[in-house]
Design a protein around this motif. Structure first.
Motif, PDB file in Angstrom:
ATOM      1  N   GLY A  98      35.710  39.915  35.335  1.00 15.68           N
ATOM      2  CA  GLY A  98      36.098  40.535  36.604  1.00 15.68           C
ATOM      3  C   GLY A  98      36.504  39.493  37.632  1.00 15.68           C
ATOM      4  O   GLY A  98      35.801  38.512  37.843  1.00 15.68           O
ATOM      5  N   SER A 152      33.312  51.661  30.340  1.00 12.39           N
ATOM      6  CA  SER A 152      33.587  50.242  30.528  1.00 12.39           C
ATOM      7  C   SER A 152      34.268  49.991  31.874  1.00 12.39           C
ATOM      8  O   SER A 152      33.955  49.038  32.581  1.00 12.39           O
ATOM      9  CB  SER A 152      34.469  49.736  29.384  1.00 12.39           C
ATOM     10  OG  SER A 152      34.809  48.388  29.568  1.00 12.39           O
ATOM     11  N   PHE A 153      35.214  50.872  32.243  1.00 14.81           N
ATOM     12  CA  PHE A 153      35.892  50.746  33.535  1.00 14.81           C
ATOM     13  C   PHE A 153      34.900  50.927  34.674  1.00 14.81           C
ATOM     14  O   PHE A 153      34.905  50.161  35.648  1.00 14.81           O
ATOM     15  CB  PHE A 153      37.020  51.773  33.653  1.00 14.81           C
ATOM     16  CG  PHE A 153      37.665  51.774  35.009  1.00 14.81           C
ATOM     17  CD1 PHE A 153      38.594  50.806  35.355  1.00 14.81           C
ATOM     18  CD2 PHE A 153      37.336  52.738  35.948  1.00 14.81           C
ATOM     19  CE1 PHE A 153      39.181  50.786  36.611  1.00 14.81           C
ATOM     20  CE2 PHE A 153      37.914  52.741  37.196  1.00 14.81           C
ATOM     21  CZ  PHE A 153      38.846  51.762  37.531  1.00 14.81           C
ATOM     22  N   ASP A 196      31.723  50.389  34.653  1.00 14.38           N
ATOM     23  CA  ASP A 196      30.854  49.210  34.719  1.00 14.38           C
ATOM     24  C   ASP A 196      31.556  48.065  35.442  1.00 14.38           C
ATOM     25  O   ASP A 196      30.940  47.312  36.186  1.00 14.38           O
ATOM     26  CB  ASP A 196      30.453  48.745  33.316  1.00 14.38           C
ATOM     27  CG  ASP A 196      29.445  49.669  32.661  1.00 14.38           C
ATOM     28  OD1 ASP A 196      28.805  50.472  33.381  1.00 14.38           O
ATOM     29  OD2 ASP A 196      29.301  49.592  31.426  1.00 14.38           O
ATOM     30  N   ALA A 197      32.859  47.921  35.214  1.00 13.63           N
ATOM     31  CA  ALA A 197      33.639  46.841  35.828  1.00 13.63           C
ATOM     32  C   ALA A 197      33.915  47.103  37.299  1.00 13.63           C
ATOM     33  O   ALA A 197      34.060  46.170  38.093  1.00 13.63           O
ATOM     34  CB  ALA A 197      34.955  46.644  35.087  1.00 13.63           C
ATOM     35  N   VAL A 198      34.008  48.380  37.678  1.00 19.81           N
ATOM     36  CA  VAL A 198      34.301  48.759  39.070  1.00 19.81           C
ATOM     37  C   VAL A 198      33.216  49.750  39.512  1.00 19.81           C
ATOM     38  O   VAL A 198      33.441  50.962  39.595  1.00 19.81           O
ATOM     39  CB  VAL A 198      35.709  49.393  39.189  1.00 19.81           C
ATOM     40  CG1 VAL A 198      36.066  49.649  40.649  1.00 19.81           C
ATOM     41  CG2 VAL A 198      36.754  48.507  38.531  1.00 19.81           C
ATOM     42  N   MET A 239      35.944  53.825  26.989  1.00 22.81           N
ATOM     43  CA  MET A 239      36.839  53.148  27.874  1.00 22.81           C
ATOM     44  C   MET A 239      36.486  53.456  29.337  1.00 22.81           C
ATOM     45  O   MET A 239      36.464  52.567  30.162  1.00 22.81           O
ATOM     46  CB  MET A 239      38.272  53.551  27.561  1.00 22.81           C
ATOM     47  CG  MET A 239      39.303  52.856  28.383  1.00 22.81           C
ATOM     48  SD  MET A 239      39.485  51.120  28.029  1.00 22.81           S
ATOM     49  CE  MET A 239      40.980  51.095  27.153  1.00 22.81           C
ATOM     50  N   ASN A 254      36.758  45.288  41.497  1.00 25.06           N
ATOM     51  CA  ASN A 254      36.579  44.875  40.102  1.00 25.06           C
ATOM     52  C   ASN A 254      35.649  43.670  40.067  1.00 25.06           C
ATOM     53  O   ASN A 254      36.063  42.545  40.239  1.00 25.06           O
ATOM     54  CB  ASN A 254      37.934  44.555  39.489  1.00 25.06           C
ATOM     55  CG  ASN A 254      37.867  44.120  38.043  1.00 25.06           C
ATOM     56  OD1 ASN A 254      38.778  43.506  37.563  1.00 25.06           O
ATOM     57  ND2 ASN A 254      36.797  44.451  37.343  1.00 25.06           N
ATOM     58  N   PHE A 284      36.054  43.857  32.044  1.00 26.51           N
ATOM     59  CA  PHE A 284      36.684  45.084  31.554  1.00 26.51           C
ATOM     60  C   PHE A 284      37.542  44.718  30.360  1.00 26.51           C
ATOM     61  O   PHE A 284      38.393  43.843  30.443  1.00 26.51           O
ATOM     62  CB  PHE A 284      37.524  45.727  32.651  1.00 26.51           C
ATOM     63  CG  PHE A 284      38.206  47.001  32.217  1.00 26.51           C
ATOM     64  CD1 PHE A 284      37.466  48.088  31.790  1.00 26.51           C
ATOM     65  CD2 PHE A 284      39.578  47.109  32.243  1.00 26.51           C
ATOM     66  CE1 PHE A 284      38.082  49.261  31.390  1.00 26.51           C
ATOM     67  CE2 PHE A 284      40.214  48.269  31.847  1.00 26.51           C
ATOM     68  CZ  PHE A 284      39.461  49.356  31.429  1.00 26.51           C
ATOM     69  N   THR A 285      37.326  45.379  29.239  1.00 26.41           N
ATOM     70  CA  THR A 285      37.995  45.087  27.968  1.00 26.41           C
ATOM     71  C   THR A 285      37.985  43.591  27.655  1.00 26.41           C
ATOM     72  O   THR A 285      38.996  42.982  27.389  1.00 26.41           O
ATOM     73  CB  THR A 285      39.441  45.636  27.934  1.00 26.41           C
ATOM     74  OG1 THR A 285      40.211  45.005  28.946  1.00 26.41           O
ATOM     75  CG2 THR A 285      39.478  47.134  28.116  1.00 26.41           C
ATOM     76  N   ARG A 286      36.803  43.023  27.745  1.00 26.35           N
ATOM     77  CA  ARG A 286      36.551  41.604  27.431  1.00 26.35           C
ATOM     78  C   ARG A 286      37.269  40.622  28.346  1.00 26.35           C
ATOM     79  O   ARG A 286      37.435  39.455  28.013  1.00 26.35           O
ATOM     80  CB  ARG A 286      36.872  41.317  25.964  1.00 26.35           C
ATOM     81  CG  ARG A 286      35.893  42.012  25.037  1.00 26.35           C
ATOM     82  CD  ARG A 286      36.228  41.750  23.615  1.00 26.35           C
ATOM     83  NE  ARG A 286      36.899  42.962  23.149  1.00 26.35           N
ATOM     84  CZ  ARG A 286      37.721  43.020  22.141  1.00 26.35           C
ATOM     85  NH1 ARG A 286      38.016  41.969  21.465  1.00 26.35           N
ATOM     86  NH2 ARG A 286      38.268  44.152  21.794  1.00 26.35           N
ATOM     87  N   THR A 287      37.712  41.087  29.521  1.00 24.99           N
ATOM     88  CA  THR A 287      38.329  40.206  30.514  1.00 24.99           C
ATOM     89  C   THR A 287      37.376  40.104  31.697  1.00 24.99           C
ATOM     90  O   THR A 287      36.944  41.133  32.222  1.00 24.99           O
ATOM     91  CB  THR A 287      39.684  40.776  30.988  1.00 24.99           C
ATOM     92  OG1 THR A 287      40.505  40.970  29.849  1.00 24.99           O
ATOM     93  CG2 THR A 287      40.350  39.853  31.985  1.00 24.99           C
TER      94      THR A 287
END
Length: 77
Positions: free
Chosen positions: A45, A4-5, A7-9, A1, A36, A40-43
């Motif tokens: 950015g 993943s965060f 990677d998104a930010v 988790m 962002n 993140f969690t398949r949503t």
């Protein structure tokens, strides 16, 4: 988790602004910043800044508490 965060930010930063300690208890306040830009969690950015700019008269910060000792004890049982 967490990976993943991050990677998104990718420019995420946590700046400590206040540290309080007494006996075996401590608390730290952070200012979190970043953008962002990735999924993140398949949503997807939205390319928005953290924290979002505050509108006058609106909530500008959030306070939360994480009891890691209790959380880890519960996860191990």
């Amino acid at each position: 988790m967490l990976a993943s965060f991050l990677d998104a930010v990718p420019d995420f930063a946590a700046e400590p602004v206040r540290v309080v300690a007494e006996d075996d208890w401590f608390a730290i306040s952070f200012v979190l910043t970043g953008a962002n830009t990735g999924p993140f969690t398949r949503t997807p950015g939205p390319s928005t800044a953290l924290p979002p700019p505050a509108d006058p008269g609106k909530l500008a910060d959030h306070w939360g508490l994480v009891d890691l000792a209790t959380l880890f004890a519960q996860l191990q049982s």
